[in-house]
Every structure is written in C-alpha cells, then in structure tokens.
Motif scaffolding. Structure first.
Motif, PDB file in Angstrom:
ATOM      1  N   PHE A  15      -0.363  94.018  61.476  1.00  0.00           N
ATOM      2  CA  PHE A  15       1.051  94.307  61.842  1.00  0.00           C
ATOM      3  C   PHE A  15       1.044  95.609  62.220  1.00  0.00           C
ATOM      4  O   PHE A  15       2.285  96.008  62.798  1.00  0.00           O
ATOM      5  N   VAL A  16       0.255  96.480  61.949  1.00  0.00           N
ATOM      6  CA  VAL A  16       0.164  98.014  62.624  1.00  0.00           C
ATOM      7  C   VAL A  16       0.359  98.151  64.143  1.00  0.00           C
ATOM      8  O   VAL A  16       1.428  98.690  64.558  1.00  0.00           O
ATOM      9  N   HIS A  17      -0.589  97.298  64.701  1.00  0.00           N
ATOM     10  CA  HIS A  17      -0.598  97.635  66.348  1.00  0.00           C
ATOM     11  C   HIS A  17       0.554  96.774  66.857  1.00  0.00           C
ATOM     12  O   HIS A  17       1.410  97.354  67.583  1.00  0.00           O
ATOM     13  N   PRO A  18       1.192  95.733  66.310  1.00  0.00           N
ATOM     14  CA  PRO A  18       2.423  95.315  67.156  1.00  0.00           C
ATOM     15  C   PRO A  18       3.923  96.152  66.931  1.00  0.00           C
ATOM     16  O   PRO A  18       4.497  96.427  67.552  1.00  0.00           O
ATOM     17  N   THR A  19       3.526  96.723  65.476  1.00  0.00           N
ATOM     18  CA  THR A  19       4.988  97.655  65.289  1.00  0.00           C
ATOM     19  C   THR A  19       4.605  98.692  66.153  1.00  0.00           C
ATOM     20  O   THR A  19       5.772  99.397  66.683  1.00  0.00           O
ATOM     21  N   LEU A  20       3.614  99.396  66.296  1.00  0.00           N
ATOM     22  CA  LEU A  20       3.483 100.628  67.095  1.00  0.00           C
ATOM     23  C   LEU A  20       3.733 100.217  68.467  1.00  0.00           C
ATOM     24  O   LEU A  20       4.312 101.274  69.205  1.00  0.00           O
ATOM     25  N   MET A  21       3.473  99.181  68.826  1.00  0.00           N
ATOM     26  CA  MET A  21       3.609  98.883  70.332  1.00  0.00           C
ATOM     27  C   MET A  21       4.965  98.532  70.759  1.00  0.00           C
ATOM     28  O   MET A  21       5.473  99.016  71.714  1.00  0.00           O
ATOM     29  N   TRP A  22       5.742  98.030  69.743  1.00  0.00           N
ATOM     30  CA  TRP A  22       7.077  97.876  70.005  1.00  0.00           C
ATOM     31  C   TRP A  22       7.841  99.288  69.992  1.00  0.00           C
ATOM     32  O   TRP A  22       8.811  99.338  70.748  1.00  0.00           O
TER      33      TRP A  22
END
Length: 156
Positions: A15-22
């Motif tokens: 969930f780090v990547h999706p959160t960072l991308m949002w």
C-alpha cells in the motif's frame, strides 16, 4: 544470512506505492495549476502581470516539477521492488508499461527546463504536450492501480 521480511510487513508494503502515487497525482494537478498561472503571467496585461508575479508561480512550478520527478522515479522503482519482493517477479502488463512510460515522459519534460529558460517556445510546447499526456496516463494508472489493490485485498 538472508534478510527475511515478515509477512505482515510484506502485506502492508503493497500500500506504500499506491498511497504515494495518489499523493503524487494531487501534486501533479497542483503543478498543472501553477503551470497554467505561469502561462497566464506571460499573456496578460501589465497590471494583472504584476499581481500574478507576486504569486511566484514560476518558482513554485519549477520546484514542484523537480519534486515530482524525484518522487515519480522513486515511486516507480519502489512499486517494482515491492512487487518483486512479494511475488518473486514483476508482472509485465499495461500498468507497468504505462508507469515506465510516465517516468520517461516526466524525465524528458524536466530536461526541457534549460531550453524554456532561454525562451525557446518549441520546448514550452513540447513540455506542455508531454505533461498533458502524463496527466492522462496518470488518471488511467489510478484506475488500473486500484484494480490491483483490490486484487491484493481480496487475496488477503
């Protein structure tokens, strides 16, 4: 000795990547706003220009663009790393290809800065075209990324 990541940490790493991308998408939209303000500053009459210059949109746009480039590269590498850590392989598909394309587009767009600073209009127009493409791809990536997140959650 091989370092082993605990299974619970592996799960939450997803969930780090999706959160960072949002967050990056929101920052990208702000960069778009500042870029439009820079463009307006160049086109308006003297009195309005004085007001817009006070907003320092050119400096904000440049700084945000630099931050976007760094976060995009790190986010792309991080997303690929987490996928590899959790699955032992990368999934070659549209989401990965579009993400790599976006990373290339933002790098090319940022590399045009010296030419834009020297007043080359071709660099400005190319910068705008690349970034409009980038925002479009980013919107599509948000949708496909959420599909991936839903699959991860359903497997948990």
């Amino acid at each position: 000795m091989i370092f082993e990541i605990p299974p619970s940490a592996k799960f939450w790493l997803n969930f780090v990547h999706p959160t960072l991308m949002w967050l990056l998408l929101a920052l990208t939209l702000y960069a778009l706003y500042t870029g439009i303000q820079v463009r307006r500053t160049r086109a308006v009459e003297t009195e309005q220009r004085k007001e817009l210059i006070k907003g320092r949109f050119n400096l904000k746009h440049y700084q945000i663009g630099s931050l976007l480039l760094a976060i995009m590269v790190l986010g792309t590498l991080g997303g690929m790393a987490v996928t590899y850590i959790n699955n032992g392989k990368l999934f070659f598909g549209p989401h990965l290809l579009a993400g790599l394309t976006m990373t290339g587009l933002i790098a090319i767009s940022a590399s045009l800065s010296p030419y834009m600073q020297k007043g080359h209009d071709w660099a400005r127009y190319l910068h705008i075209a690349l970034n409009v493409s980038l925002v479009g791809l980013f919107g599509w990536q948000a949708v496909t990324g959420m599909e991936i997140v839903q699959r991860i959650i359903s497997k948990a």
